[in-house]
Write an enzyme that holds these catalytic residues in place. Structure first.
Site, short mmCIF file in Angstrom:
data_model
loop_
_atom_site.label_atom_id
_atom_site.label_comp_id
_atom_site.label_asym_id
_atom_site.label_seq_id
_atom_site.Cartn_x
_atom_site.Cartn_y
_atom_site.Cartn_z
N TYR A 298 0.84 -1.20 0.00
CA TYR A 298 0.00 0.00 0.00
C TYR A 298 0.87 1.25 0.00
CZ TYR A 298 -3.92 2.99 1.46
OH TYR A 298 -4.89 3.95 1.54
N HIS A 299 0.56 2.21 -0.92
CA HIS A 299 1.29 3.48 -1.05
C HIS A 299 2.67 3.33 -1.66
CE1 HIS A 299 -1.33 5.82 2.11
NE2 HIS A 299 -1.94 5.64 0.93
N HIS B 287 -1.33 4.52 -5.53
CA HIS B 287 -2.33 3.51 -5.15
C HIS B 287 -2.49 2.45 -6.24
CE1 HIS B 287 -3.23 6.77 -2.33
NE2 HIS B 287 -3.70 5.83 -1.54
CU LIG Z 1 -3.79 6.10 0.44
#
Ligand SMILES: [Cu+2]
Length: 339
Positions: free
Chosen positions: A196-197, A282
């Site tokens: 994530y990220h 993302h």
């Molecule tokens: Cu985010």
């Protein structure tokens, strides 16, 4: 801001203004996420083509054509073969009118990711043609995928079950998909999880940056660092660097659609490609696209490249121009802005 109701809008570069599209309700584009509209409208895969049209090709299993003319309109465009919703998967425009989608999960978080991948081809007429291609060795969500100048796609990171700010069951082995065979091949493993990220971007020297991940206040999974991946096309079998072709003429920093671009190189060239600068966030990068160029040879190591006339093929923006030799080794890129 807010949850739901994010119907279509168009931004005008000329005026710096937004225009609402009442004919493009967000509802039609949503996944069946158990968290409802908070998650179901996230991270859409949008591919701009000619005539102000956009293909919405995921992450919902339903594909849609969007028109941005007037009030706008949205019409169904089939599905991605046997794909389920694929939230936090990737979609990559690896050739003109051709996209690869891979990974993702039926829910934003805490649902198992898939290792399946699909091609979506817009060149056949009205309805996109979707097909299953080879599976990845690993199921992934929160991965990032990058198209390389030779049209292969490299996928980095992700985890078996997407959980924001977690590195549980991280996939550390990148894989490279070959459009000629439809197969994924594992390559050199990463040292740091990228979930994530995290991001991945093609660099103008033909290598790939992977970095980030986590990046919340006090998370233990913050990765404020990056790594450079050297693709196999830059290496000899013994690991030494291959000799690379070079662009030796001065390439203008700006050019126009339909332009003819003279280029000189230091060796024989087999293909030229534009790769648009990415904008990864993302696990979504709607900006990157690869546009192989047609060209004619005008002399020894001298070529004239045809910049596409259609701004729906070569979207306005900044591109990396690569020349590839007979072995598929890319030059370092010249940066070229098309507008
Ligand atoms: Cu985010």
């Amino acid at each position: 801001g807010g949850i739901g109701g994010k119907d279509g809008e168009v931004w005008s570069a000329a005026g710096g203004t937004w225009r609402r599209l009442p004919g493009v309700p967000v509802k039609t584009t949503m996944t069946d996420d158990p968290a409802g509209p908070y998650r179901a409208d996230n991270h859409q895969w949008l591919h701009a083509i000619s005539g102000g049209r956009v293909l919405h090709l995921g992450p919902s299993k339903q594909l849609n054509w969007i028109s941005t003319r007037g009030d706008g309109s949205i019409t169904p465009a089939g599905t991605r073969a046997d794909s389920t919703d694929a939230m936090n998967g990737n979609a990559v425009a690896y050739d003109i009118g051709k996209l690869l989608t891979l990974g993702g999960a039926t829910a934003y978080e805490k649902a198992p990711a898939t290792n399946r991948a699909y091609t979506v081809d817009l060149n056949g007429g009205k309805k996109p043609i979707s097909a299953r291609t080879g599976d990845m060795s690993h199921a992934r969500a929160f991965s990032n995928s990058v198209v390389m100048p030779d049209g292969k796609v490299a996928v980095f990171g992700g985890q078996f079950t997407p959980v924001p700010f977690s590195d549980d069951r991280s996939v550390l082995t990148p894989e490279i998909w070959d459009p000629a065979t439809g197969r994924f091949t594992p390559v050199a493993s990463m040292a740091v999880p990228r979930n994530y990220h995290s991001v991945a971007n093609l660099l103008p020297d033909g290598r790939i940056f992977t970095g980030g991940g986590g990046l919340c206040g006090g998370c233990t999974t913050n990765h404020p660092n990056g790594a450079i991946f050297t693709p196999p096309y830059l290496l000899n079998p013994d690991g030494t660097e291959r000799t690379r072709p070079r662009l030796i003429s001065t390439i203008p920093t700006r050019t126009a659609h339909g332009a003819r671009l003279p280029v000189r190189t230091d060796t024989a060239i087999a293909s030229f490609a534009l790769v648009r600068a990415g904008a990864a966030t993302h696990s979504t990068d709607n900006d990157q696209r690869r546009v192989p160029l047609t060209y004619r040879q005008t002399g020894t190591h001298a070529y004239e490249l045809a910049i596409p006339t259609d701004p729906g093929v070569a979207l306005p923006g900044t591109y990396m121009l690569f020349a590839l030799d007979m072995r598929g080794v890319p030059s370092k890129a010249a940066l070229l802005t098309l507008n």
